[in-house]
Write an enzyme that holds these catalytic residues in place. Structure first.
Site, PDB file in Angstrom:
ATOM      1  CE  LYS A 138       0.650   1.874   3.422  1.00  0.00           C
ATOM      2  NZ  LYS A 138       1.897   2.387   4.100  1.00  0.00           N
ATOM      3  CE1 TYR A 223      -1.994   0.004   7.604  1.00  0.00           C
ATOM      4  CE2 TYR A 223      -0.673   1.965   7.248  1.00  0.00           C
ATOM      5  CZ  TYR A 223      -0.796   0.586   7.262  1.00  0.00           C
ATOM      6  OH  TYR A 223       0.273  -0.202   6.932  1.00  0.00           O
TER       7      TYR A 223
END
Ligand code: NAD
Length: 372
Positions: A138, A223
């Site tokens: 990510k 996140y």
């Protein structure tokens, strides 16, 4: 015969229930599991041998279904060091100029791309072209357009594309997801995600727009974005966002220091989140429903994750996130397993669409509609 195997055979002969077995292997449950596992193993090469790659490689030593078998790096000395540390044969080692030859290597199934963010796109495209499954860290790319191109390239090459969302396999996280799905929290009304840390060295790639694609949002704010989606259980339909910058030397144009953002969901639920490179001790999720609540702090670090709900403390034991992630990803790629929270390329693109929307909202000062 190996005494452990011998012992297991005797257990089998005595027809002792399998549920009894794990307790016996407490000193070395991994070796124990290895000897029982006879299914397919995902053979993985890691591309980009930096700090997170090292964490993944160490964690993979305890995997049952995934095995580190190869490396791709621009630094010859790192290749040599990884070869001896992880017992990797020379025939499975590549540099960036020889990487495409991996297509002729039948002993590698998947490439895990763990480079600075802006390089993910090209390396995943090359992985797909070589006919290997891709696992990508990510943020999957630096914008949704690039992410979508990666999804399409992998589809065309008939390989899987997964994003390194390790929290999607974390037991306390999954328990809250289970409670929310089962209706135990009632109708979800609100989520708060606070994600950040104080970043050090001003010369690192994370503060270089070309390599990072942005700032804190790409690295840590993601996140809160991703968490708001799996915690609320809906896809947001609008975003508003405001940026604060206290240090324009360290955080140059296009590198966000601190952004607050708000997401609206179809049910009327809202999320309010903070992403920053300028505050420590910021790793907290809070989910509020009409009949219950859940909070996690720390919520996305390497663990142990801590969490409680209106029903009490979450007591699930800590697991090494990357070990579970890689075993589960092997199951997804090789056996078509469906994860509880998706980790595919489409999932990565959704987060990037939200990031694109956040940057647009910061720039315009207006509410931005999202179409995920
Ligand atoms: P790092 O700087 O420690 O490692 C990056 C690696 O990429 C280095 O080995 C470097 O040599 C290599 N590299 C290849 N081409 C490069 C180039 N042109 N410029 C600079 N480096 C180059 O970084 P990291 O912390 O390992 O992060 C790598 C990726 O992993 C990032 O995308 C990051 O977001 C992700 N990450 C994910 C998690 C997680 O929990 N899922 C945690 C940390 C990092």
């Amino acid at each position: 015969m190996n005494s452990r195997r011998d012992f297991l055979q005797k257990l089998g002969a005595a027809a002792i229930p399998l549920s009894f077995l794990p307790k016996l292997g407490s000193a070395n449950t991994t070796a124990f599991a290895d000897e029982r596992y006879e299914g397919p193993v995902l053979r993985v090469a890691i591309l980009g041998l930096g700090s997170y790659a090292t964490r993944v490689a160490d964690a993979m030593q305890a995997c049952t279904k995934a095995k580190l078998v190869g490396v791709i790096s621009g630094t010859a000395s790192k290749i040599t060091a990884w070869q001896s540390k992880y017992n990797i044969p020379a025939k499975n080692c590549y540099d960036y100029s020889t990487f495409d030859n991996i297509k002729n290597n039948p002993d590698i199934d998947a490439v895990y791309v763990i480079t600075p963010n802006s390089l993910h796109h090209d390396f995943v495209l090359r992985t797909a072209k070589a006919g290997k499954h891709a696992i990508c860290e990510k943020p999957m790319a630096v914008n949704a357009k690039e992410g979508q191109a990666m999804v399409e390239a992998c589809k065309k090459a008939n390989v899987k594309l997964l994003v390194g969302y390790r929290m999607h396999f974390e037991p306390k996280t999954l328990e809250i997801v289970r409670m929310r799905k089962a209706g135990e929290l009632g109708q979800i009304m609100f989520f708060q995600g606070l994600c950040g840390f104080k970043i050090g060295d001003p010369t690192q790639w994370r503060l270089n727009r070309q390599l990072a694609g942005g700032g804190a949002m790409m690295d840590i704010g993601i996140y809160a974005i991703n968490g708001s989606r799996y915690m609320v259980g809906e896809e947001p339909i609008w975003v508003t966002a405001q940026e604060t910058k206290t240090d324009t030397v360290k955080f140059k144009e296009g590198v966000d220091e601190t952004i607050q953002f708000q997401l609206g969901f179809p049910s009327g639920a809202v999320a309010t989140c903070l992403s920053t490179y300028n505050m420590n001790n910021l790793d907290r999720f809070f989910l509020n429903g009409q009949q219950g609540w859940a909070e996690m702090q720390p919520s996305t670090g390497y663990g142990p994750i801590k969490g409680r709900t209106n029903k009490g403390e979450l007591t699930h034991p800590h697991v090494t996130h990357q070990t579970v992630q890689m075993d589960e990803m092997a199951g997804i790629i090789l056996e078509g397993k469906q994860p509880i929270v998706p980790v595919d390329g489409e999932e990565g693109v959704k987060d990037l669409k939200i990031i694109d929307g956040i940057y647009m909202a910061v720039k315009s000062g207006k509410k931005v509609d999202l179409k995920l």
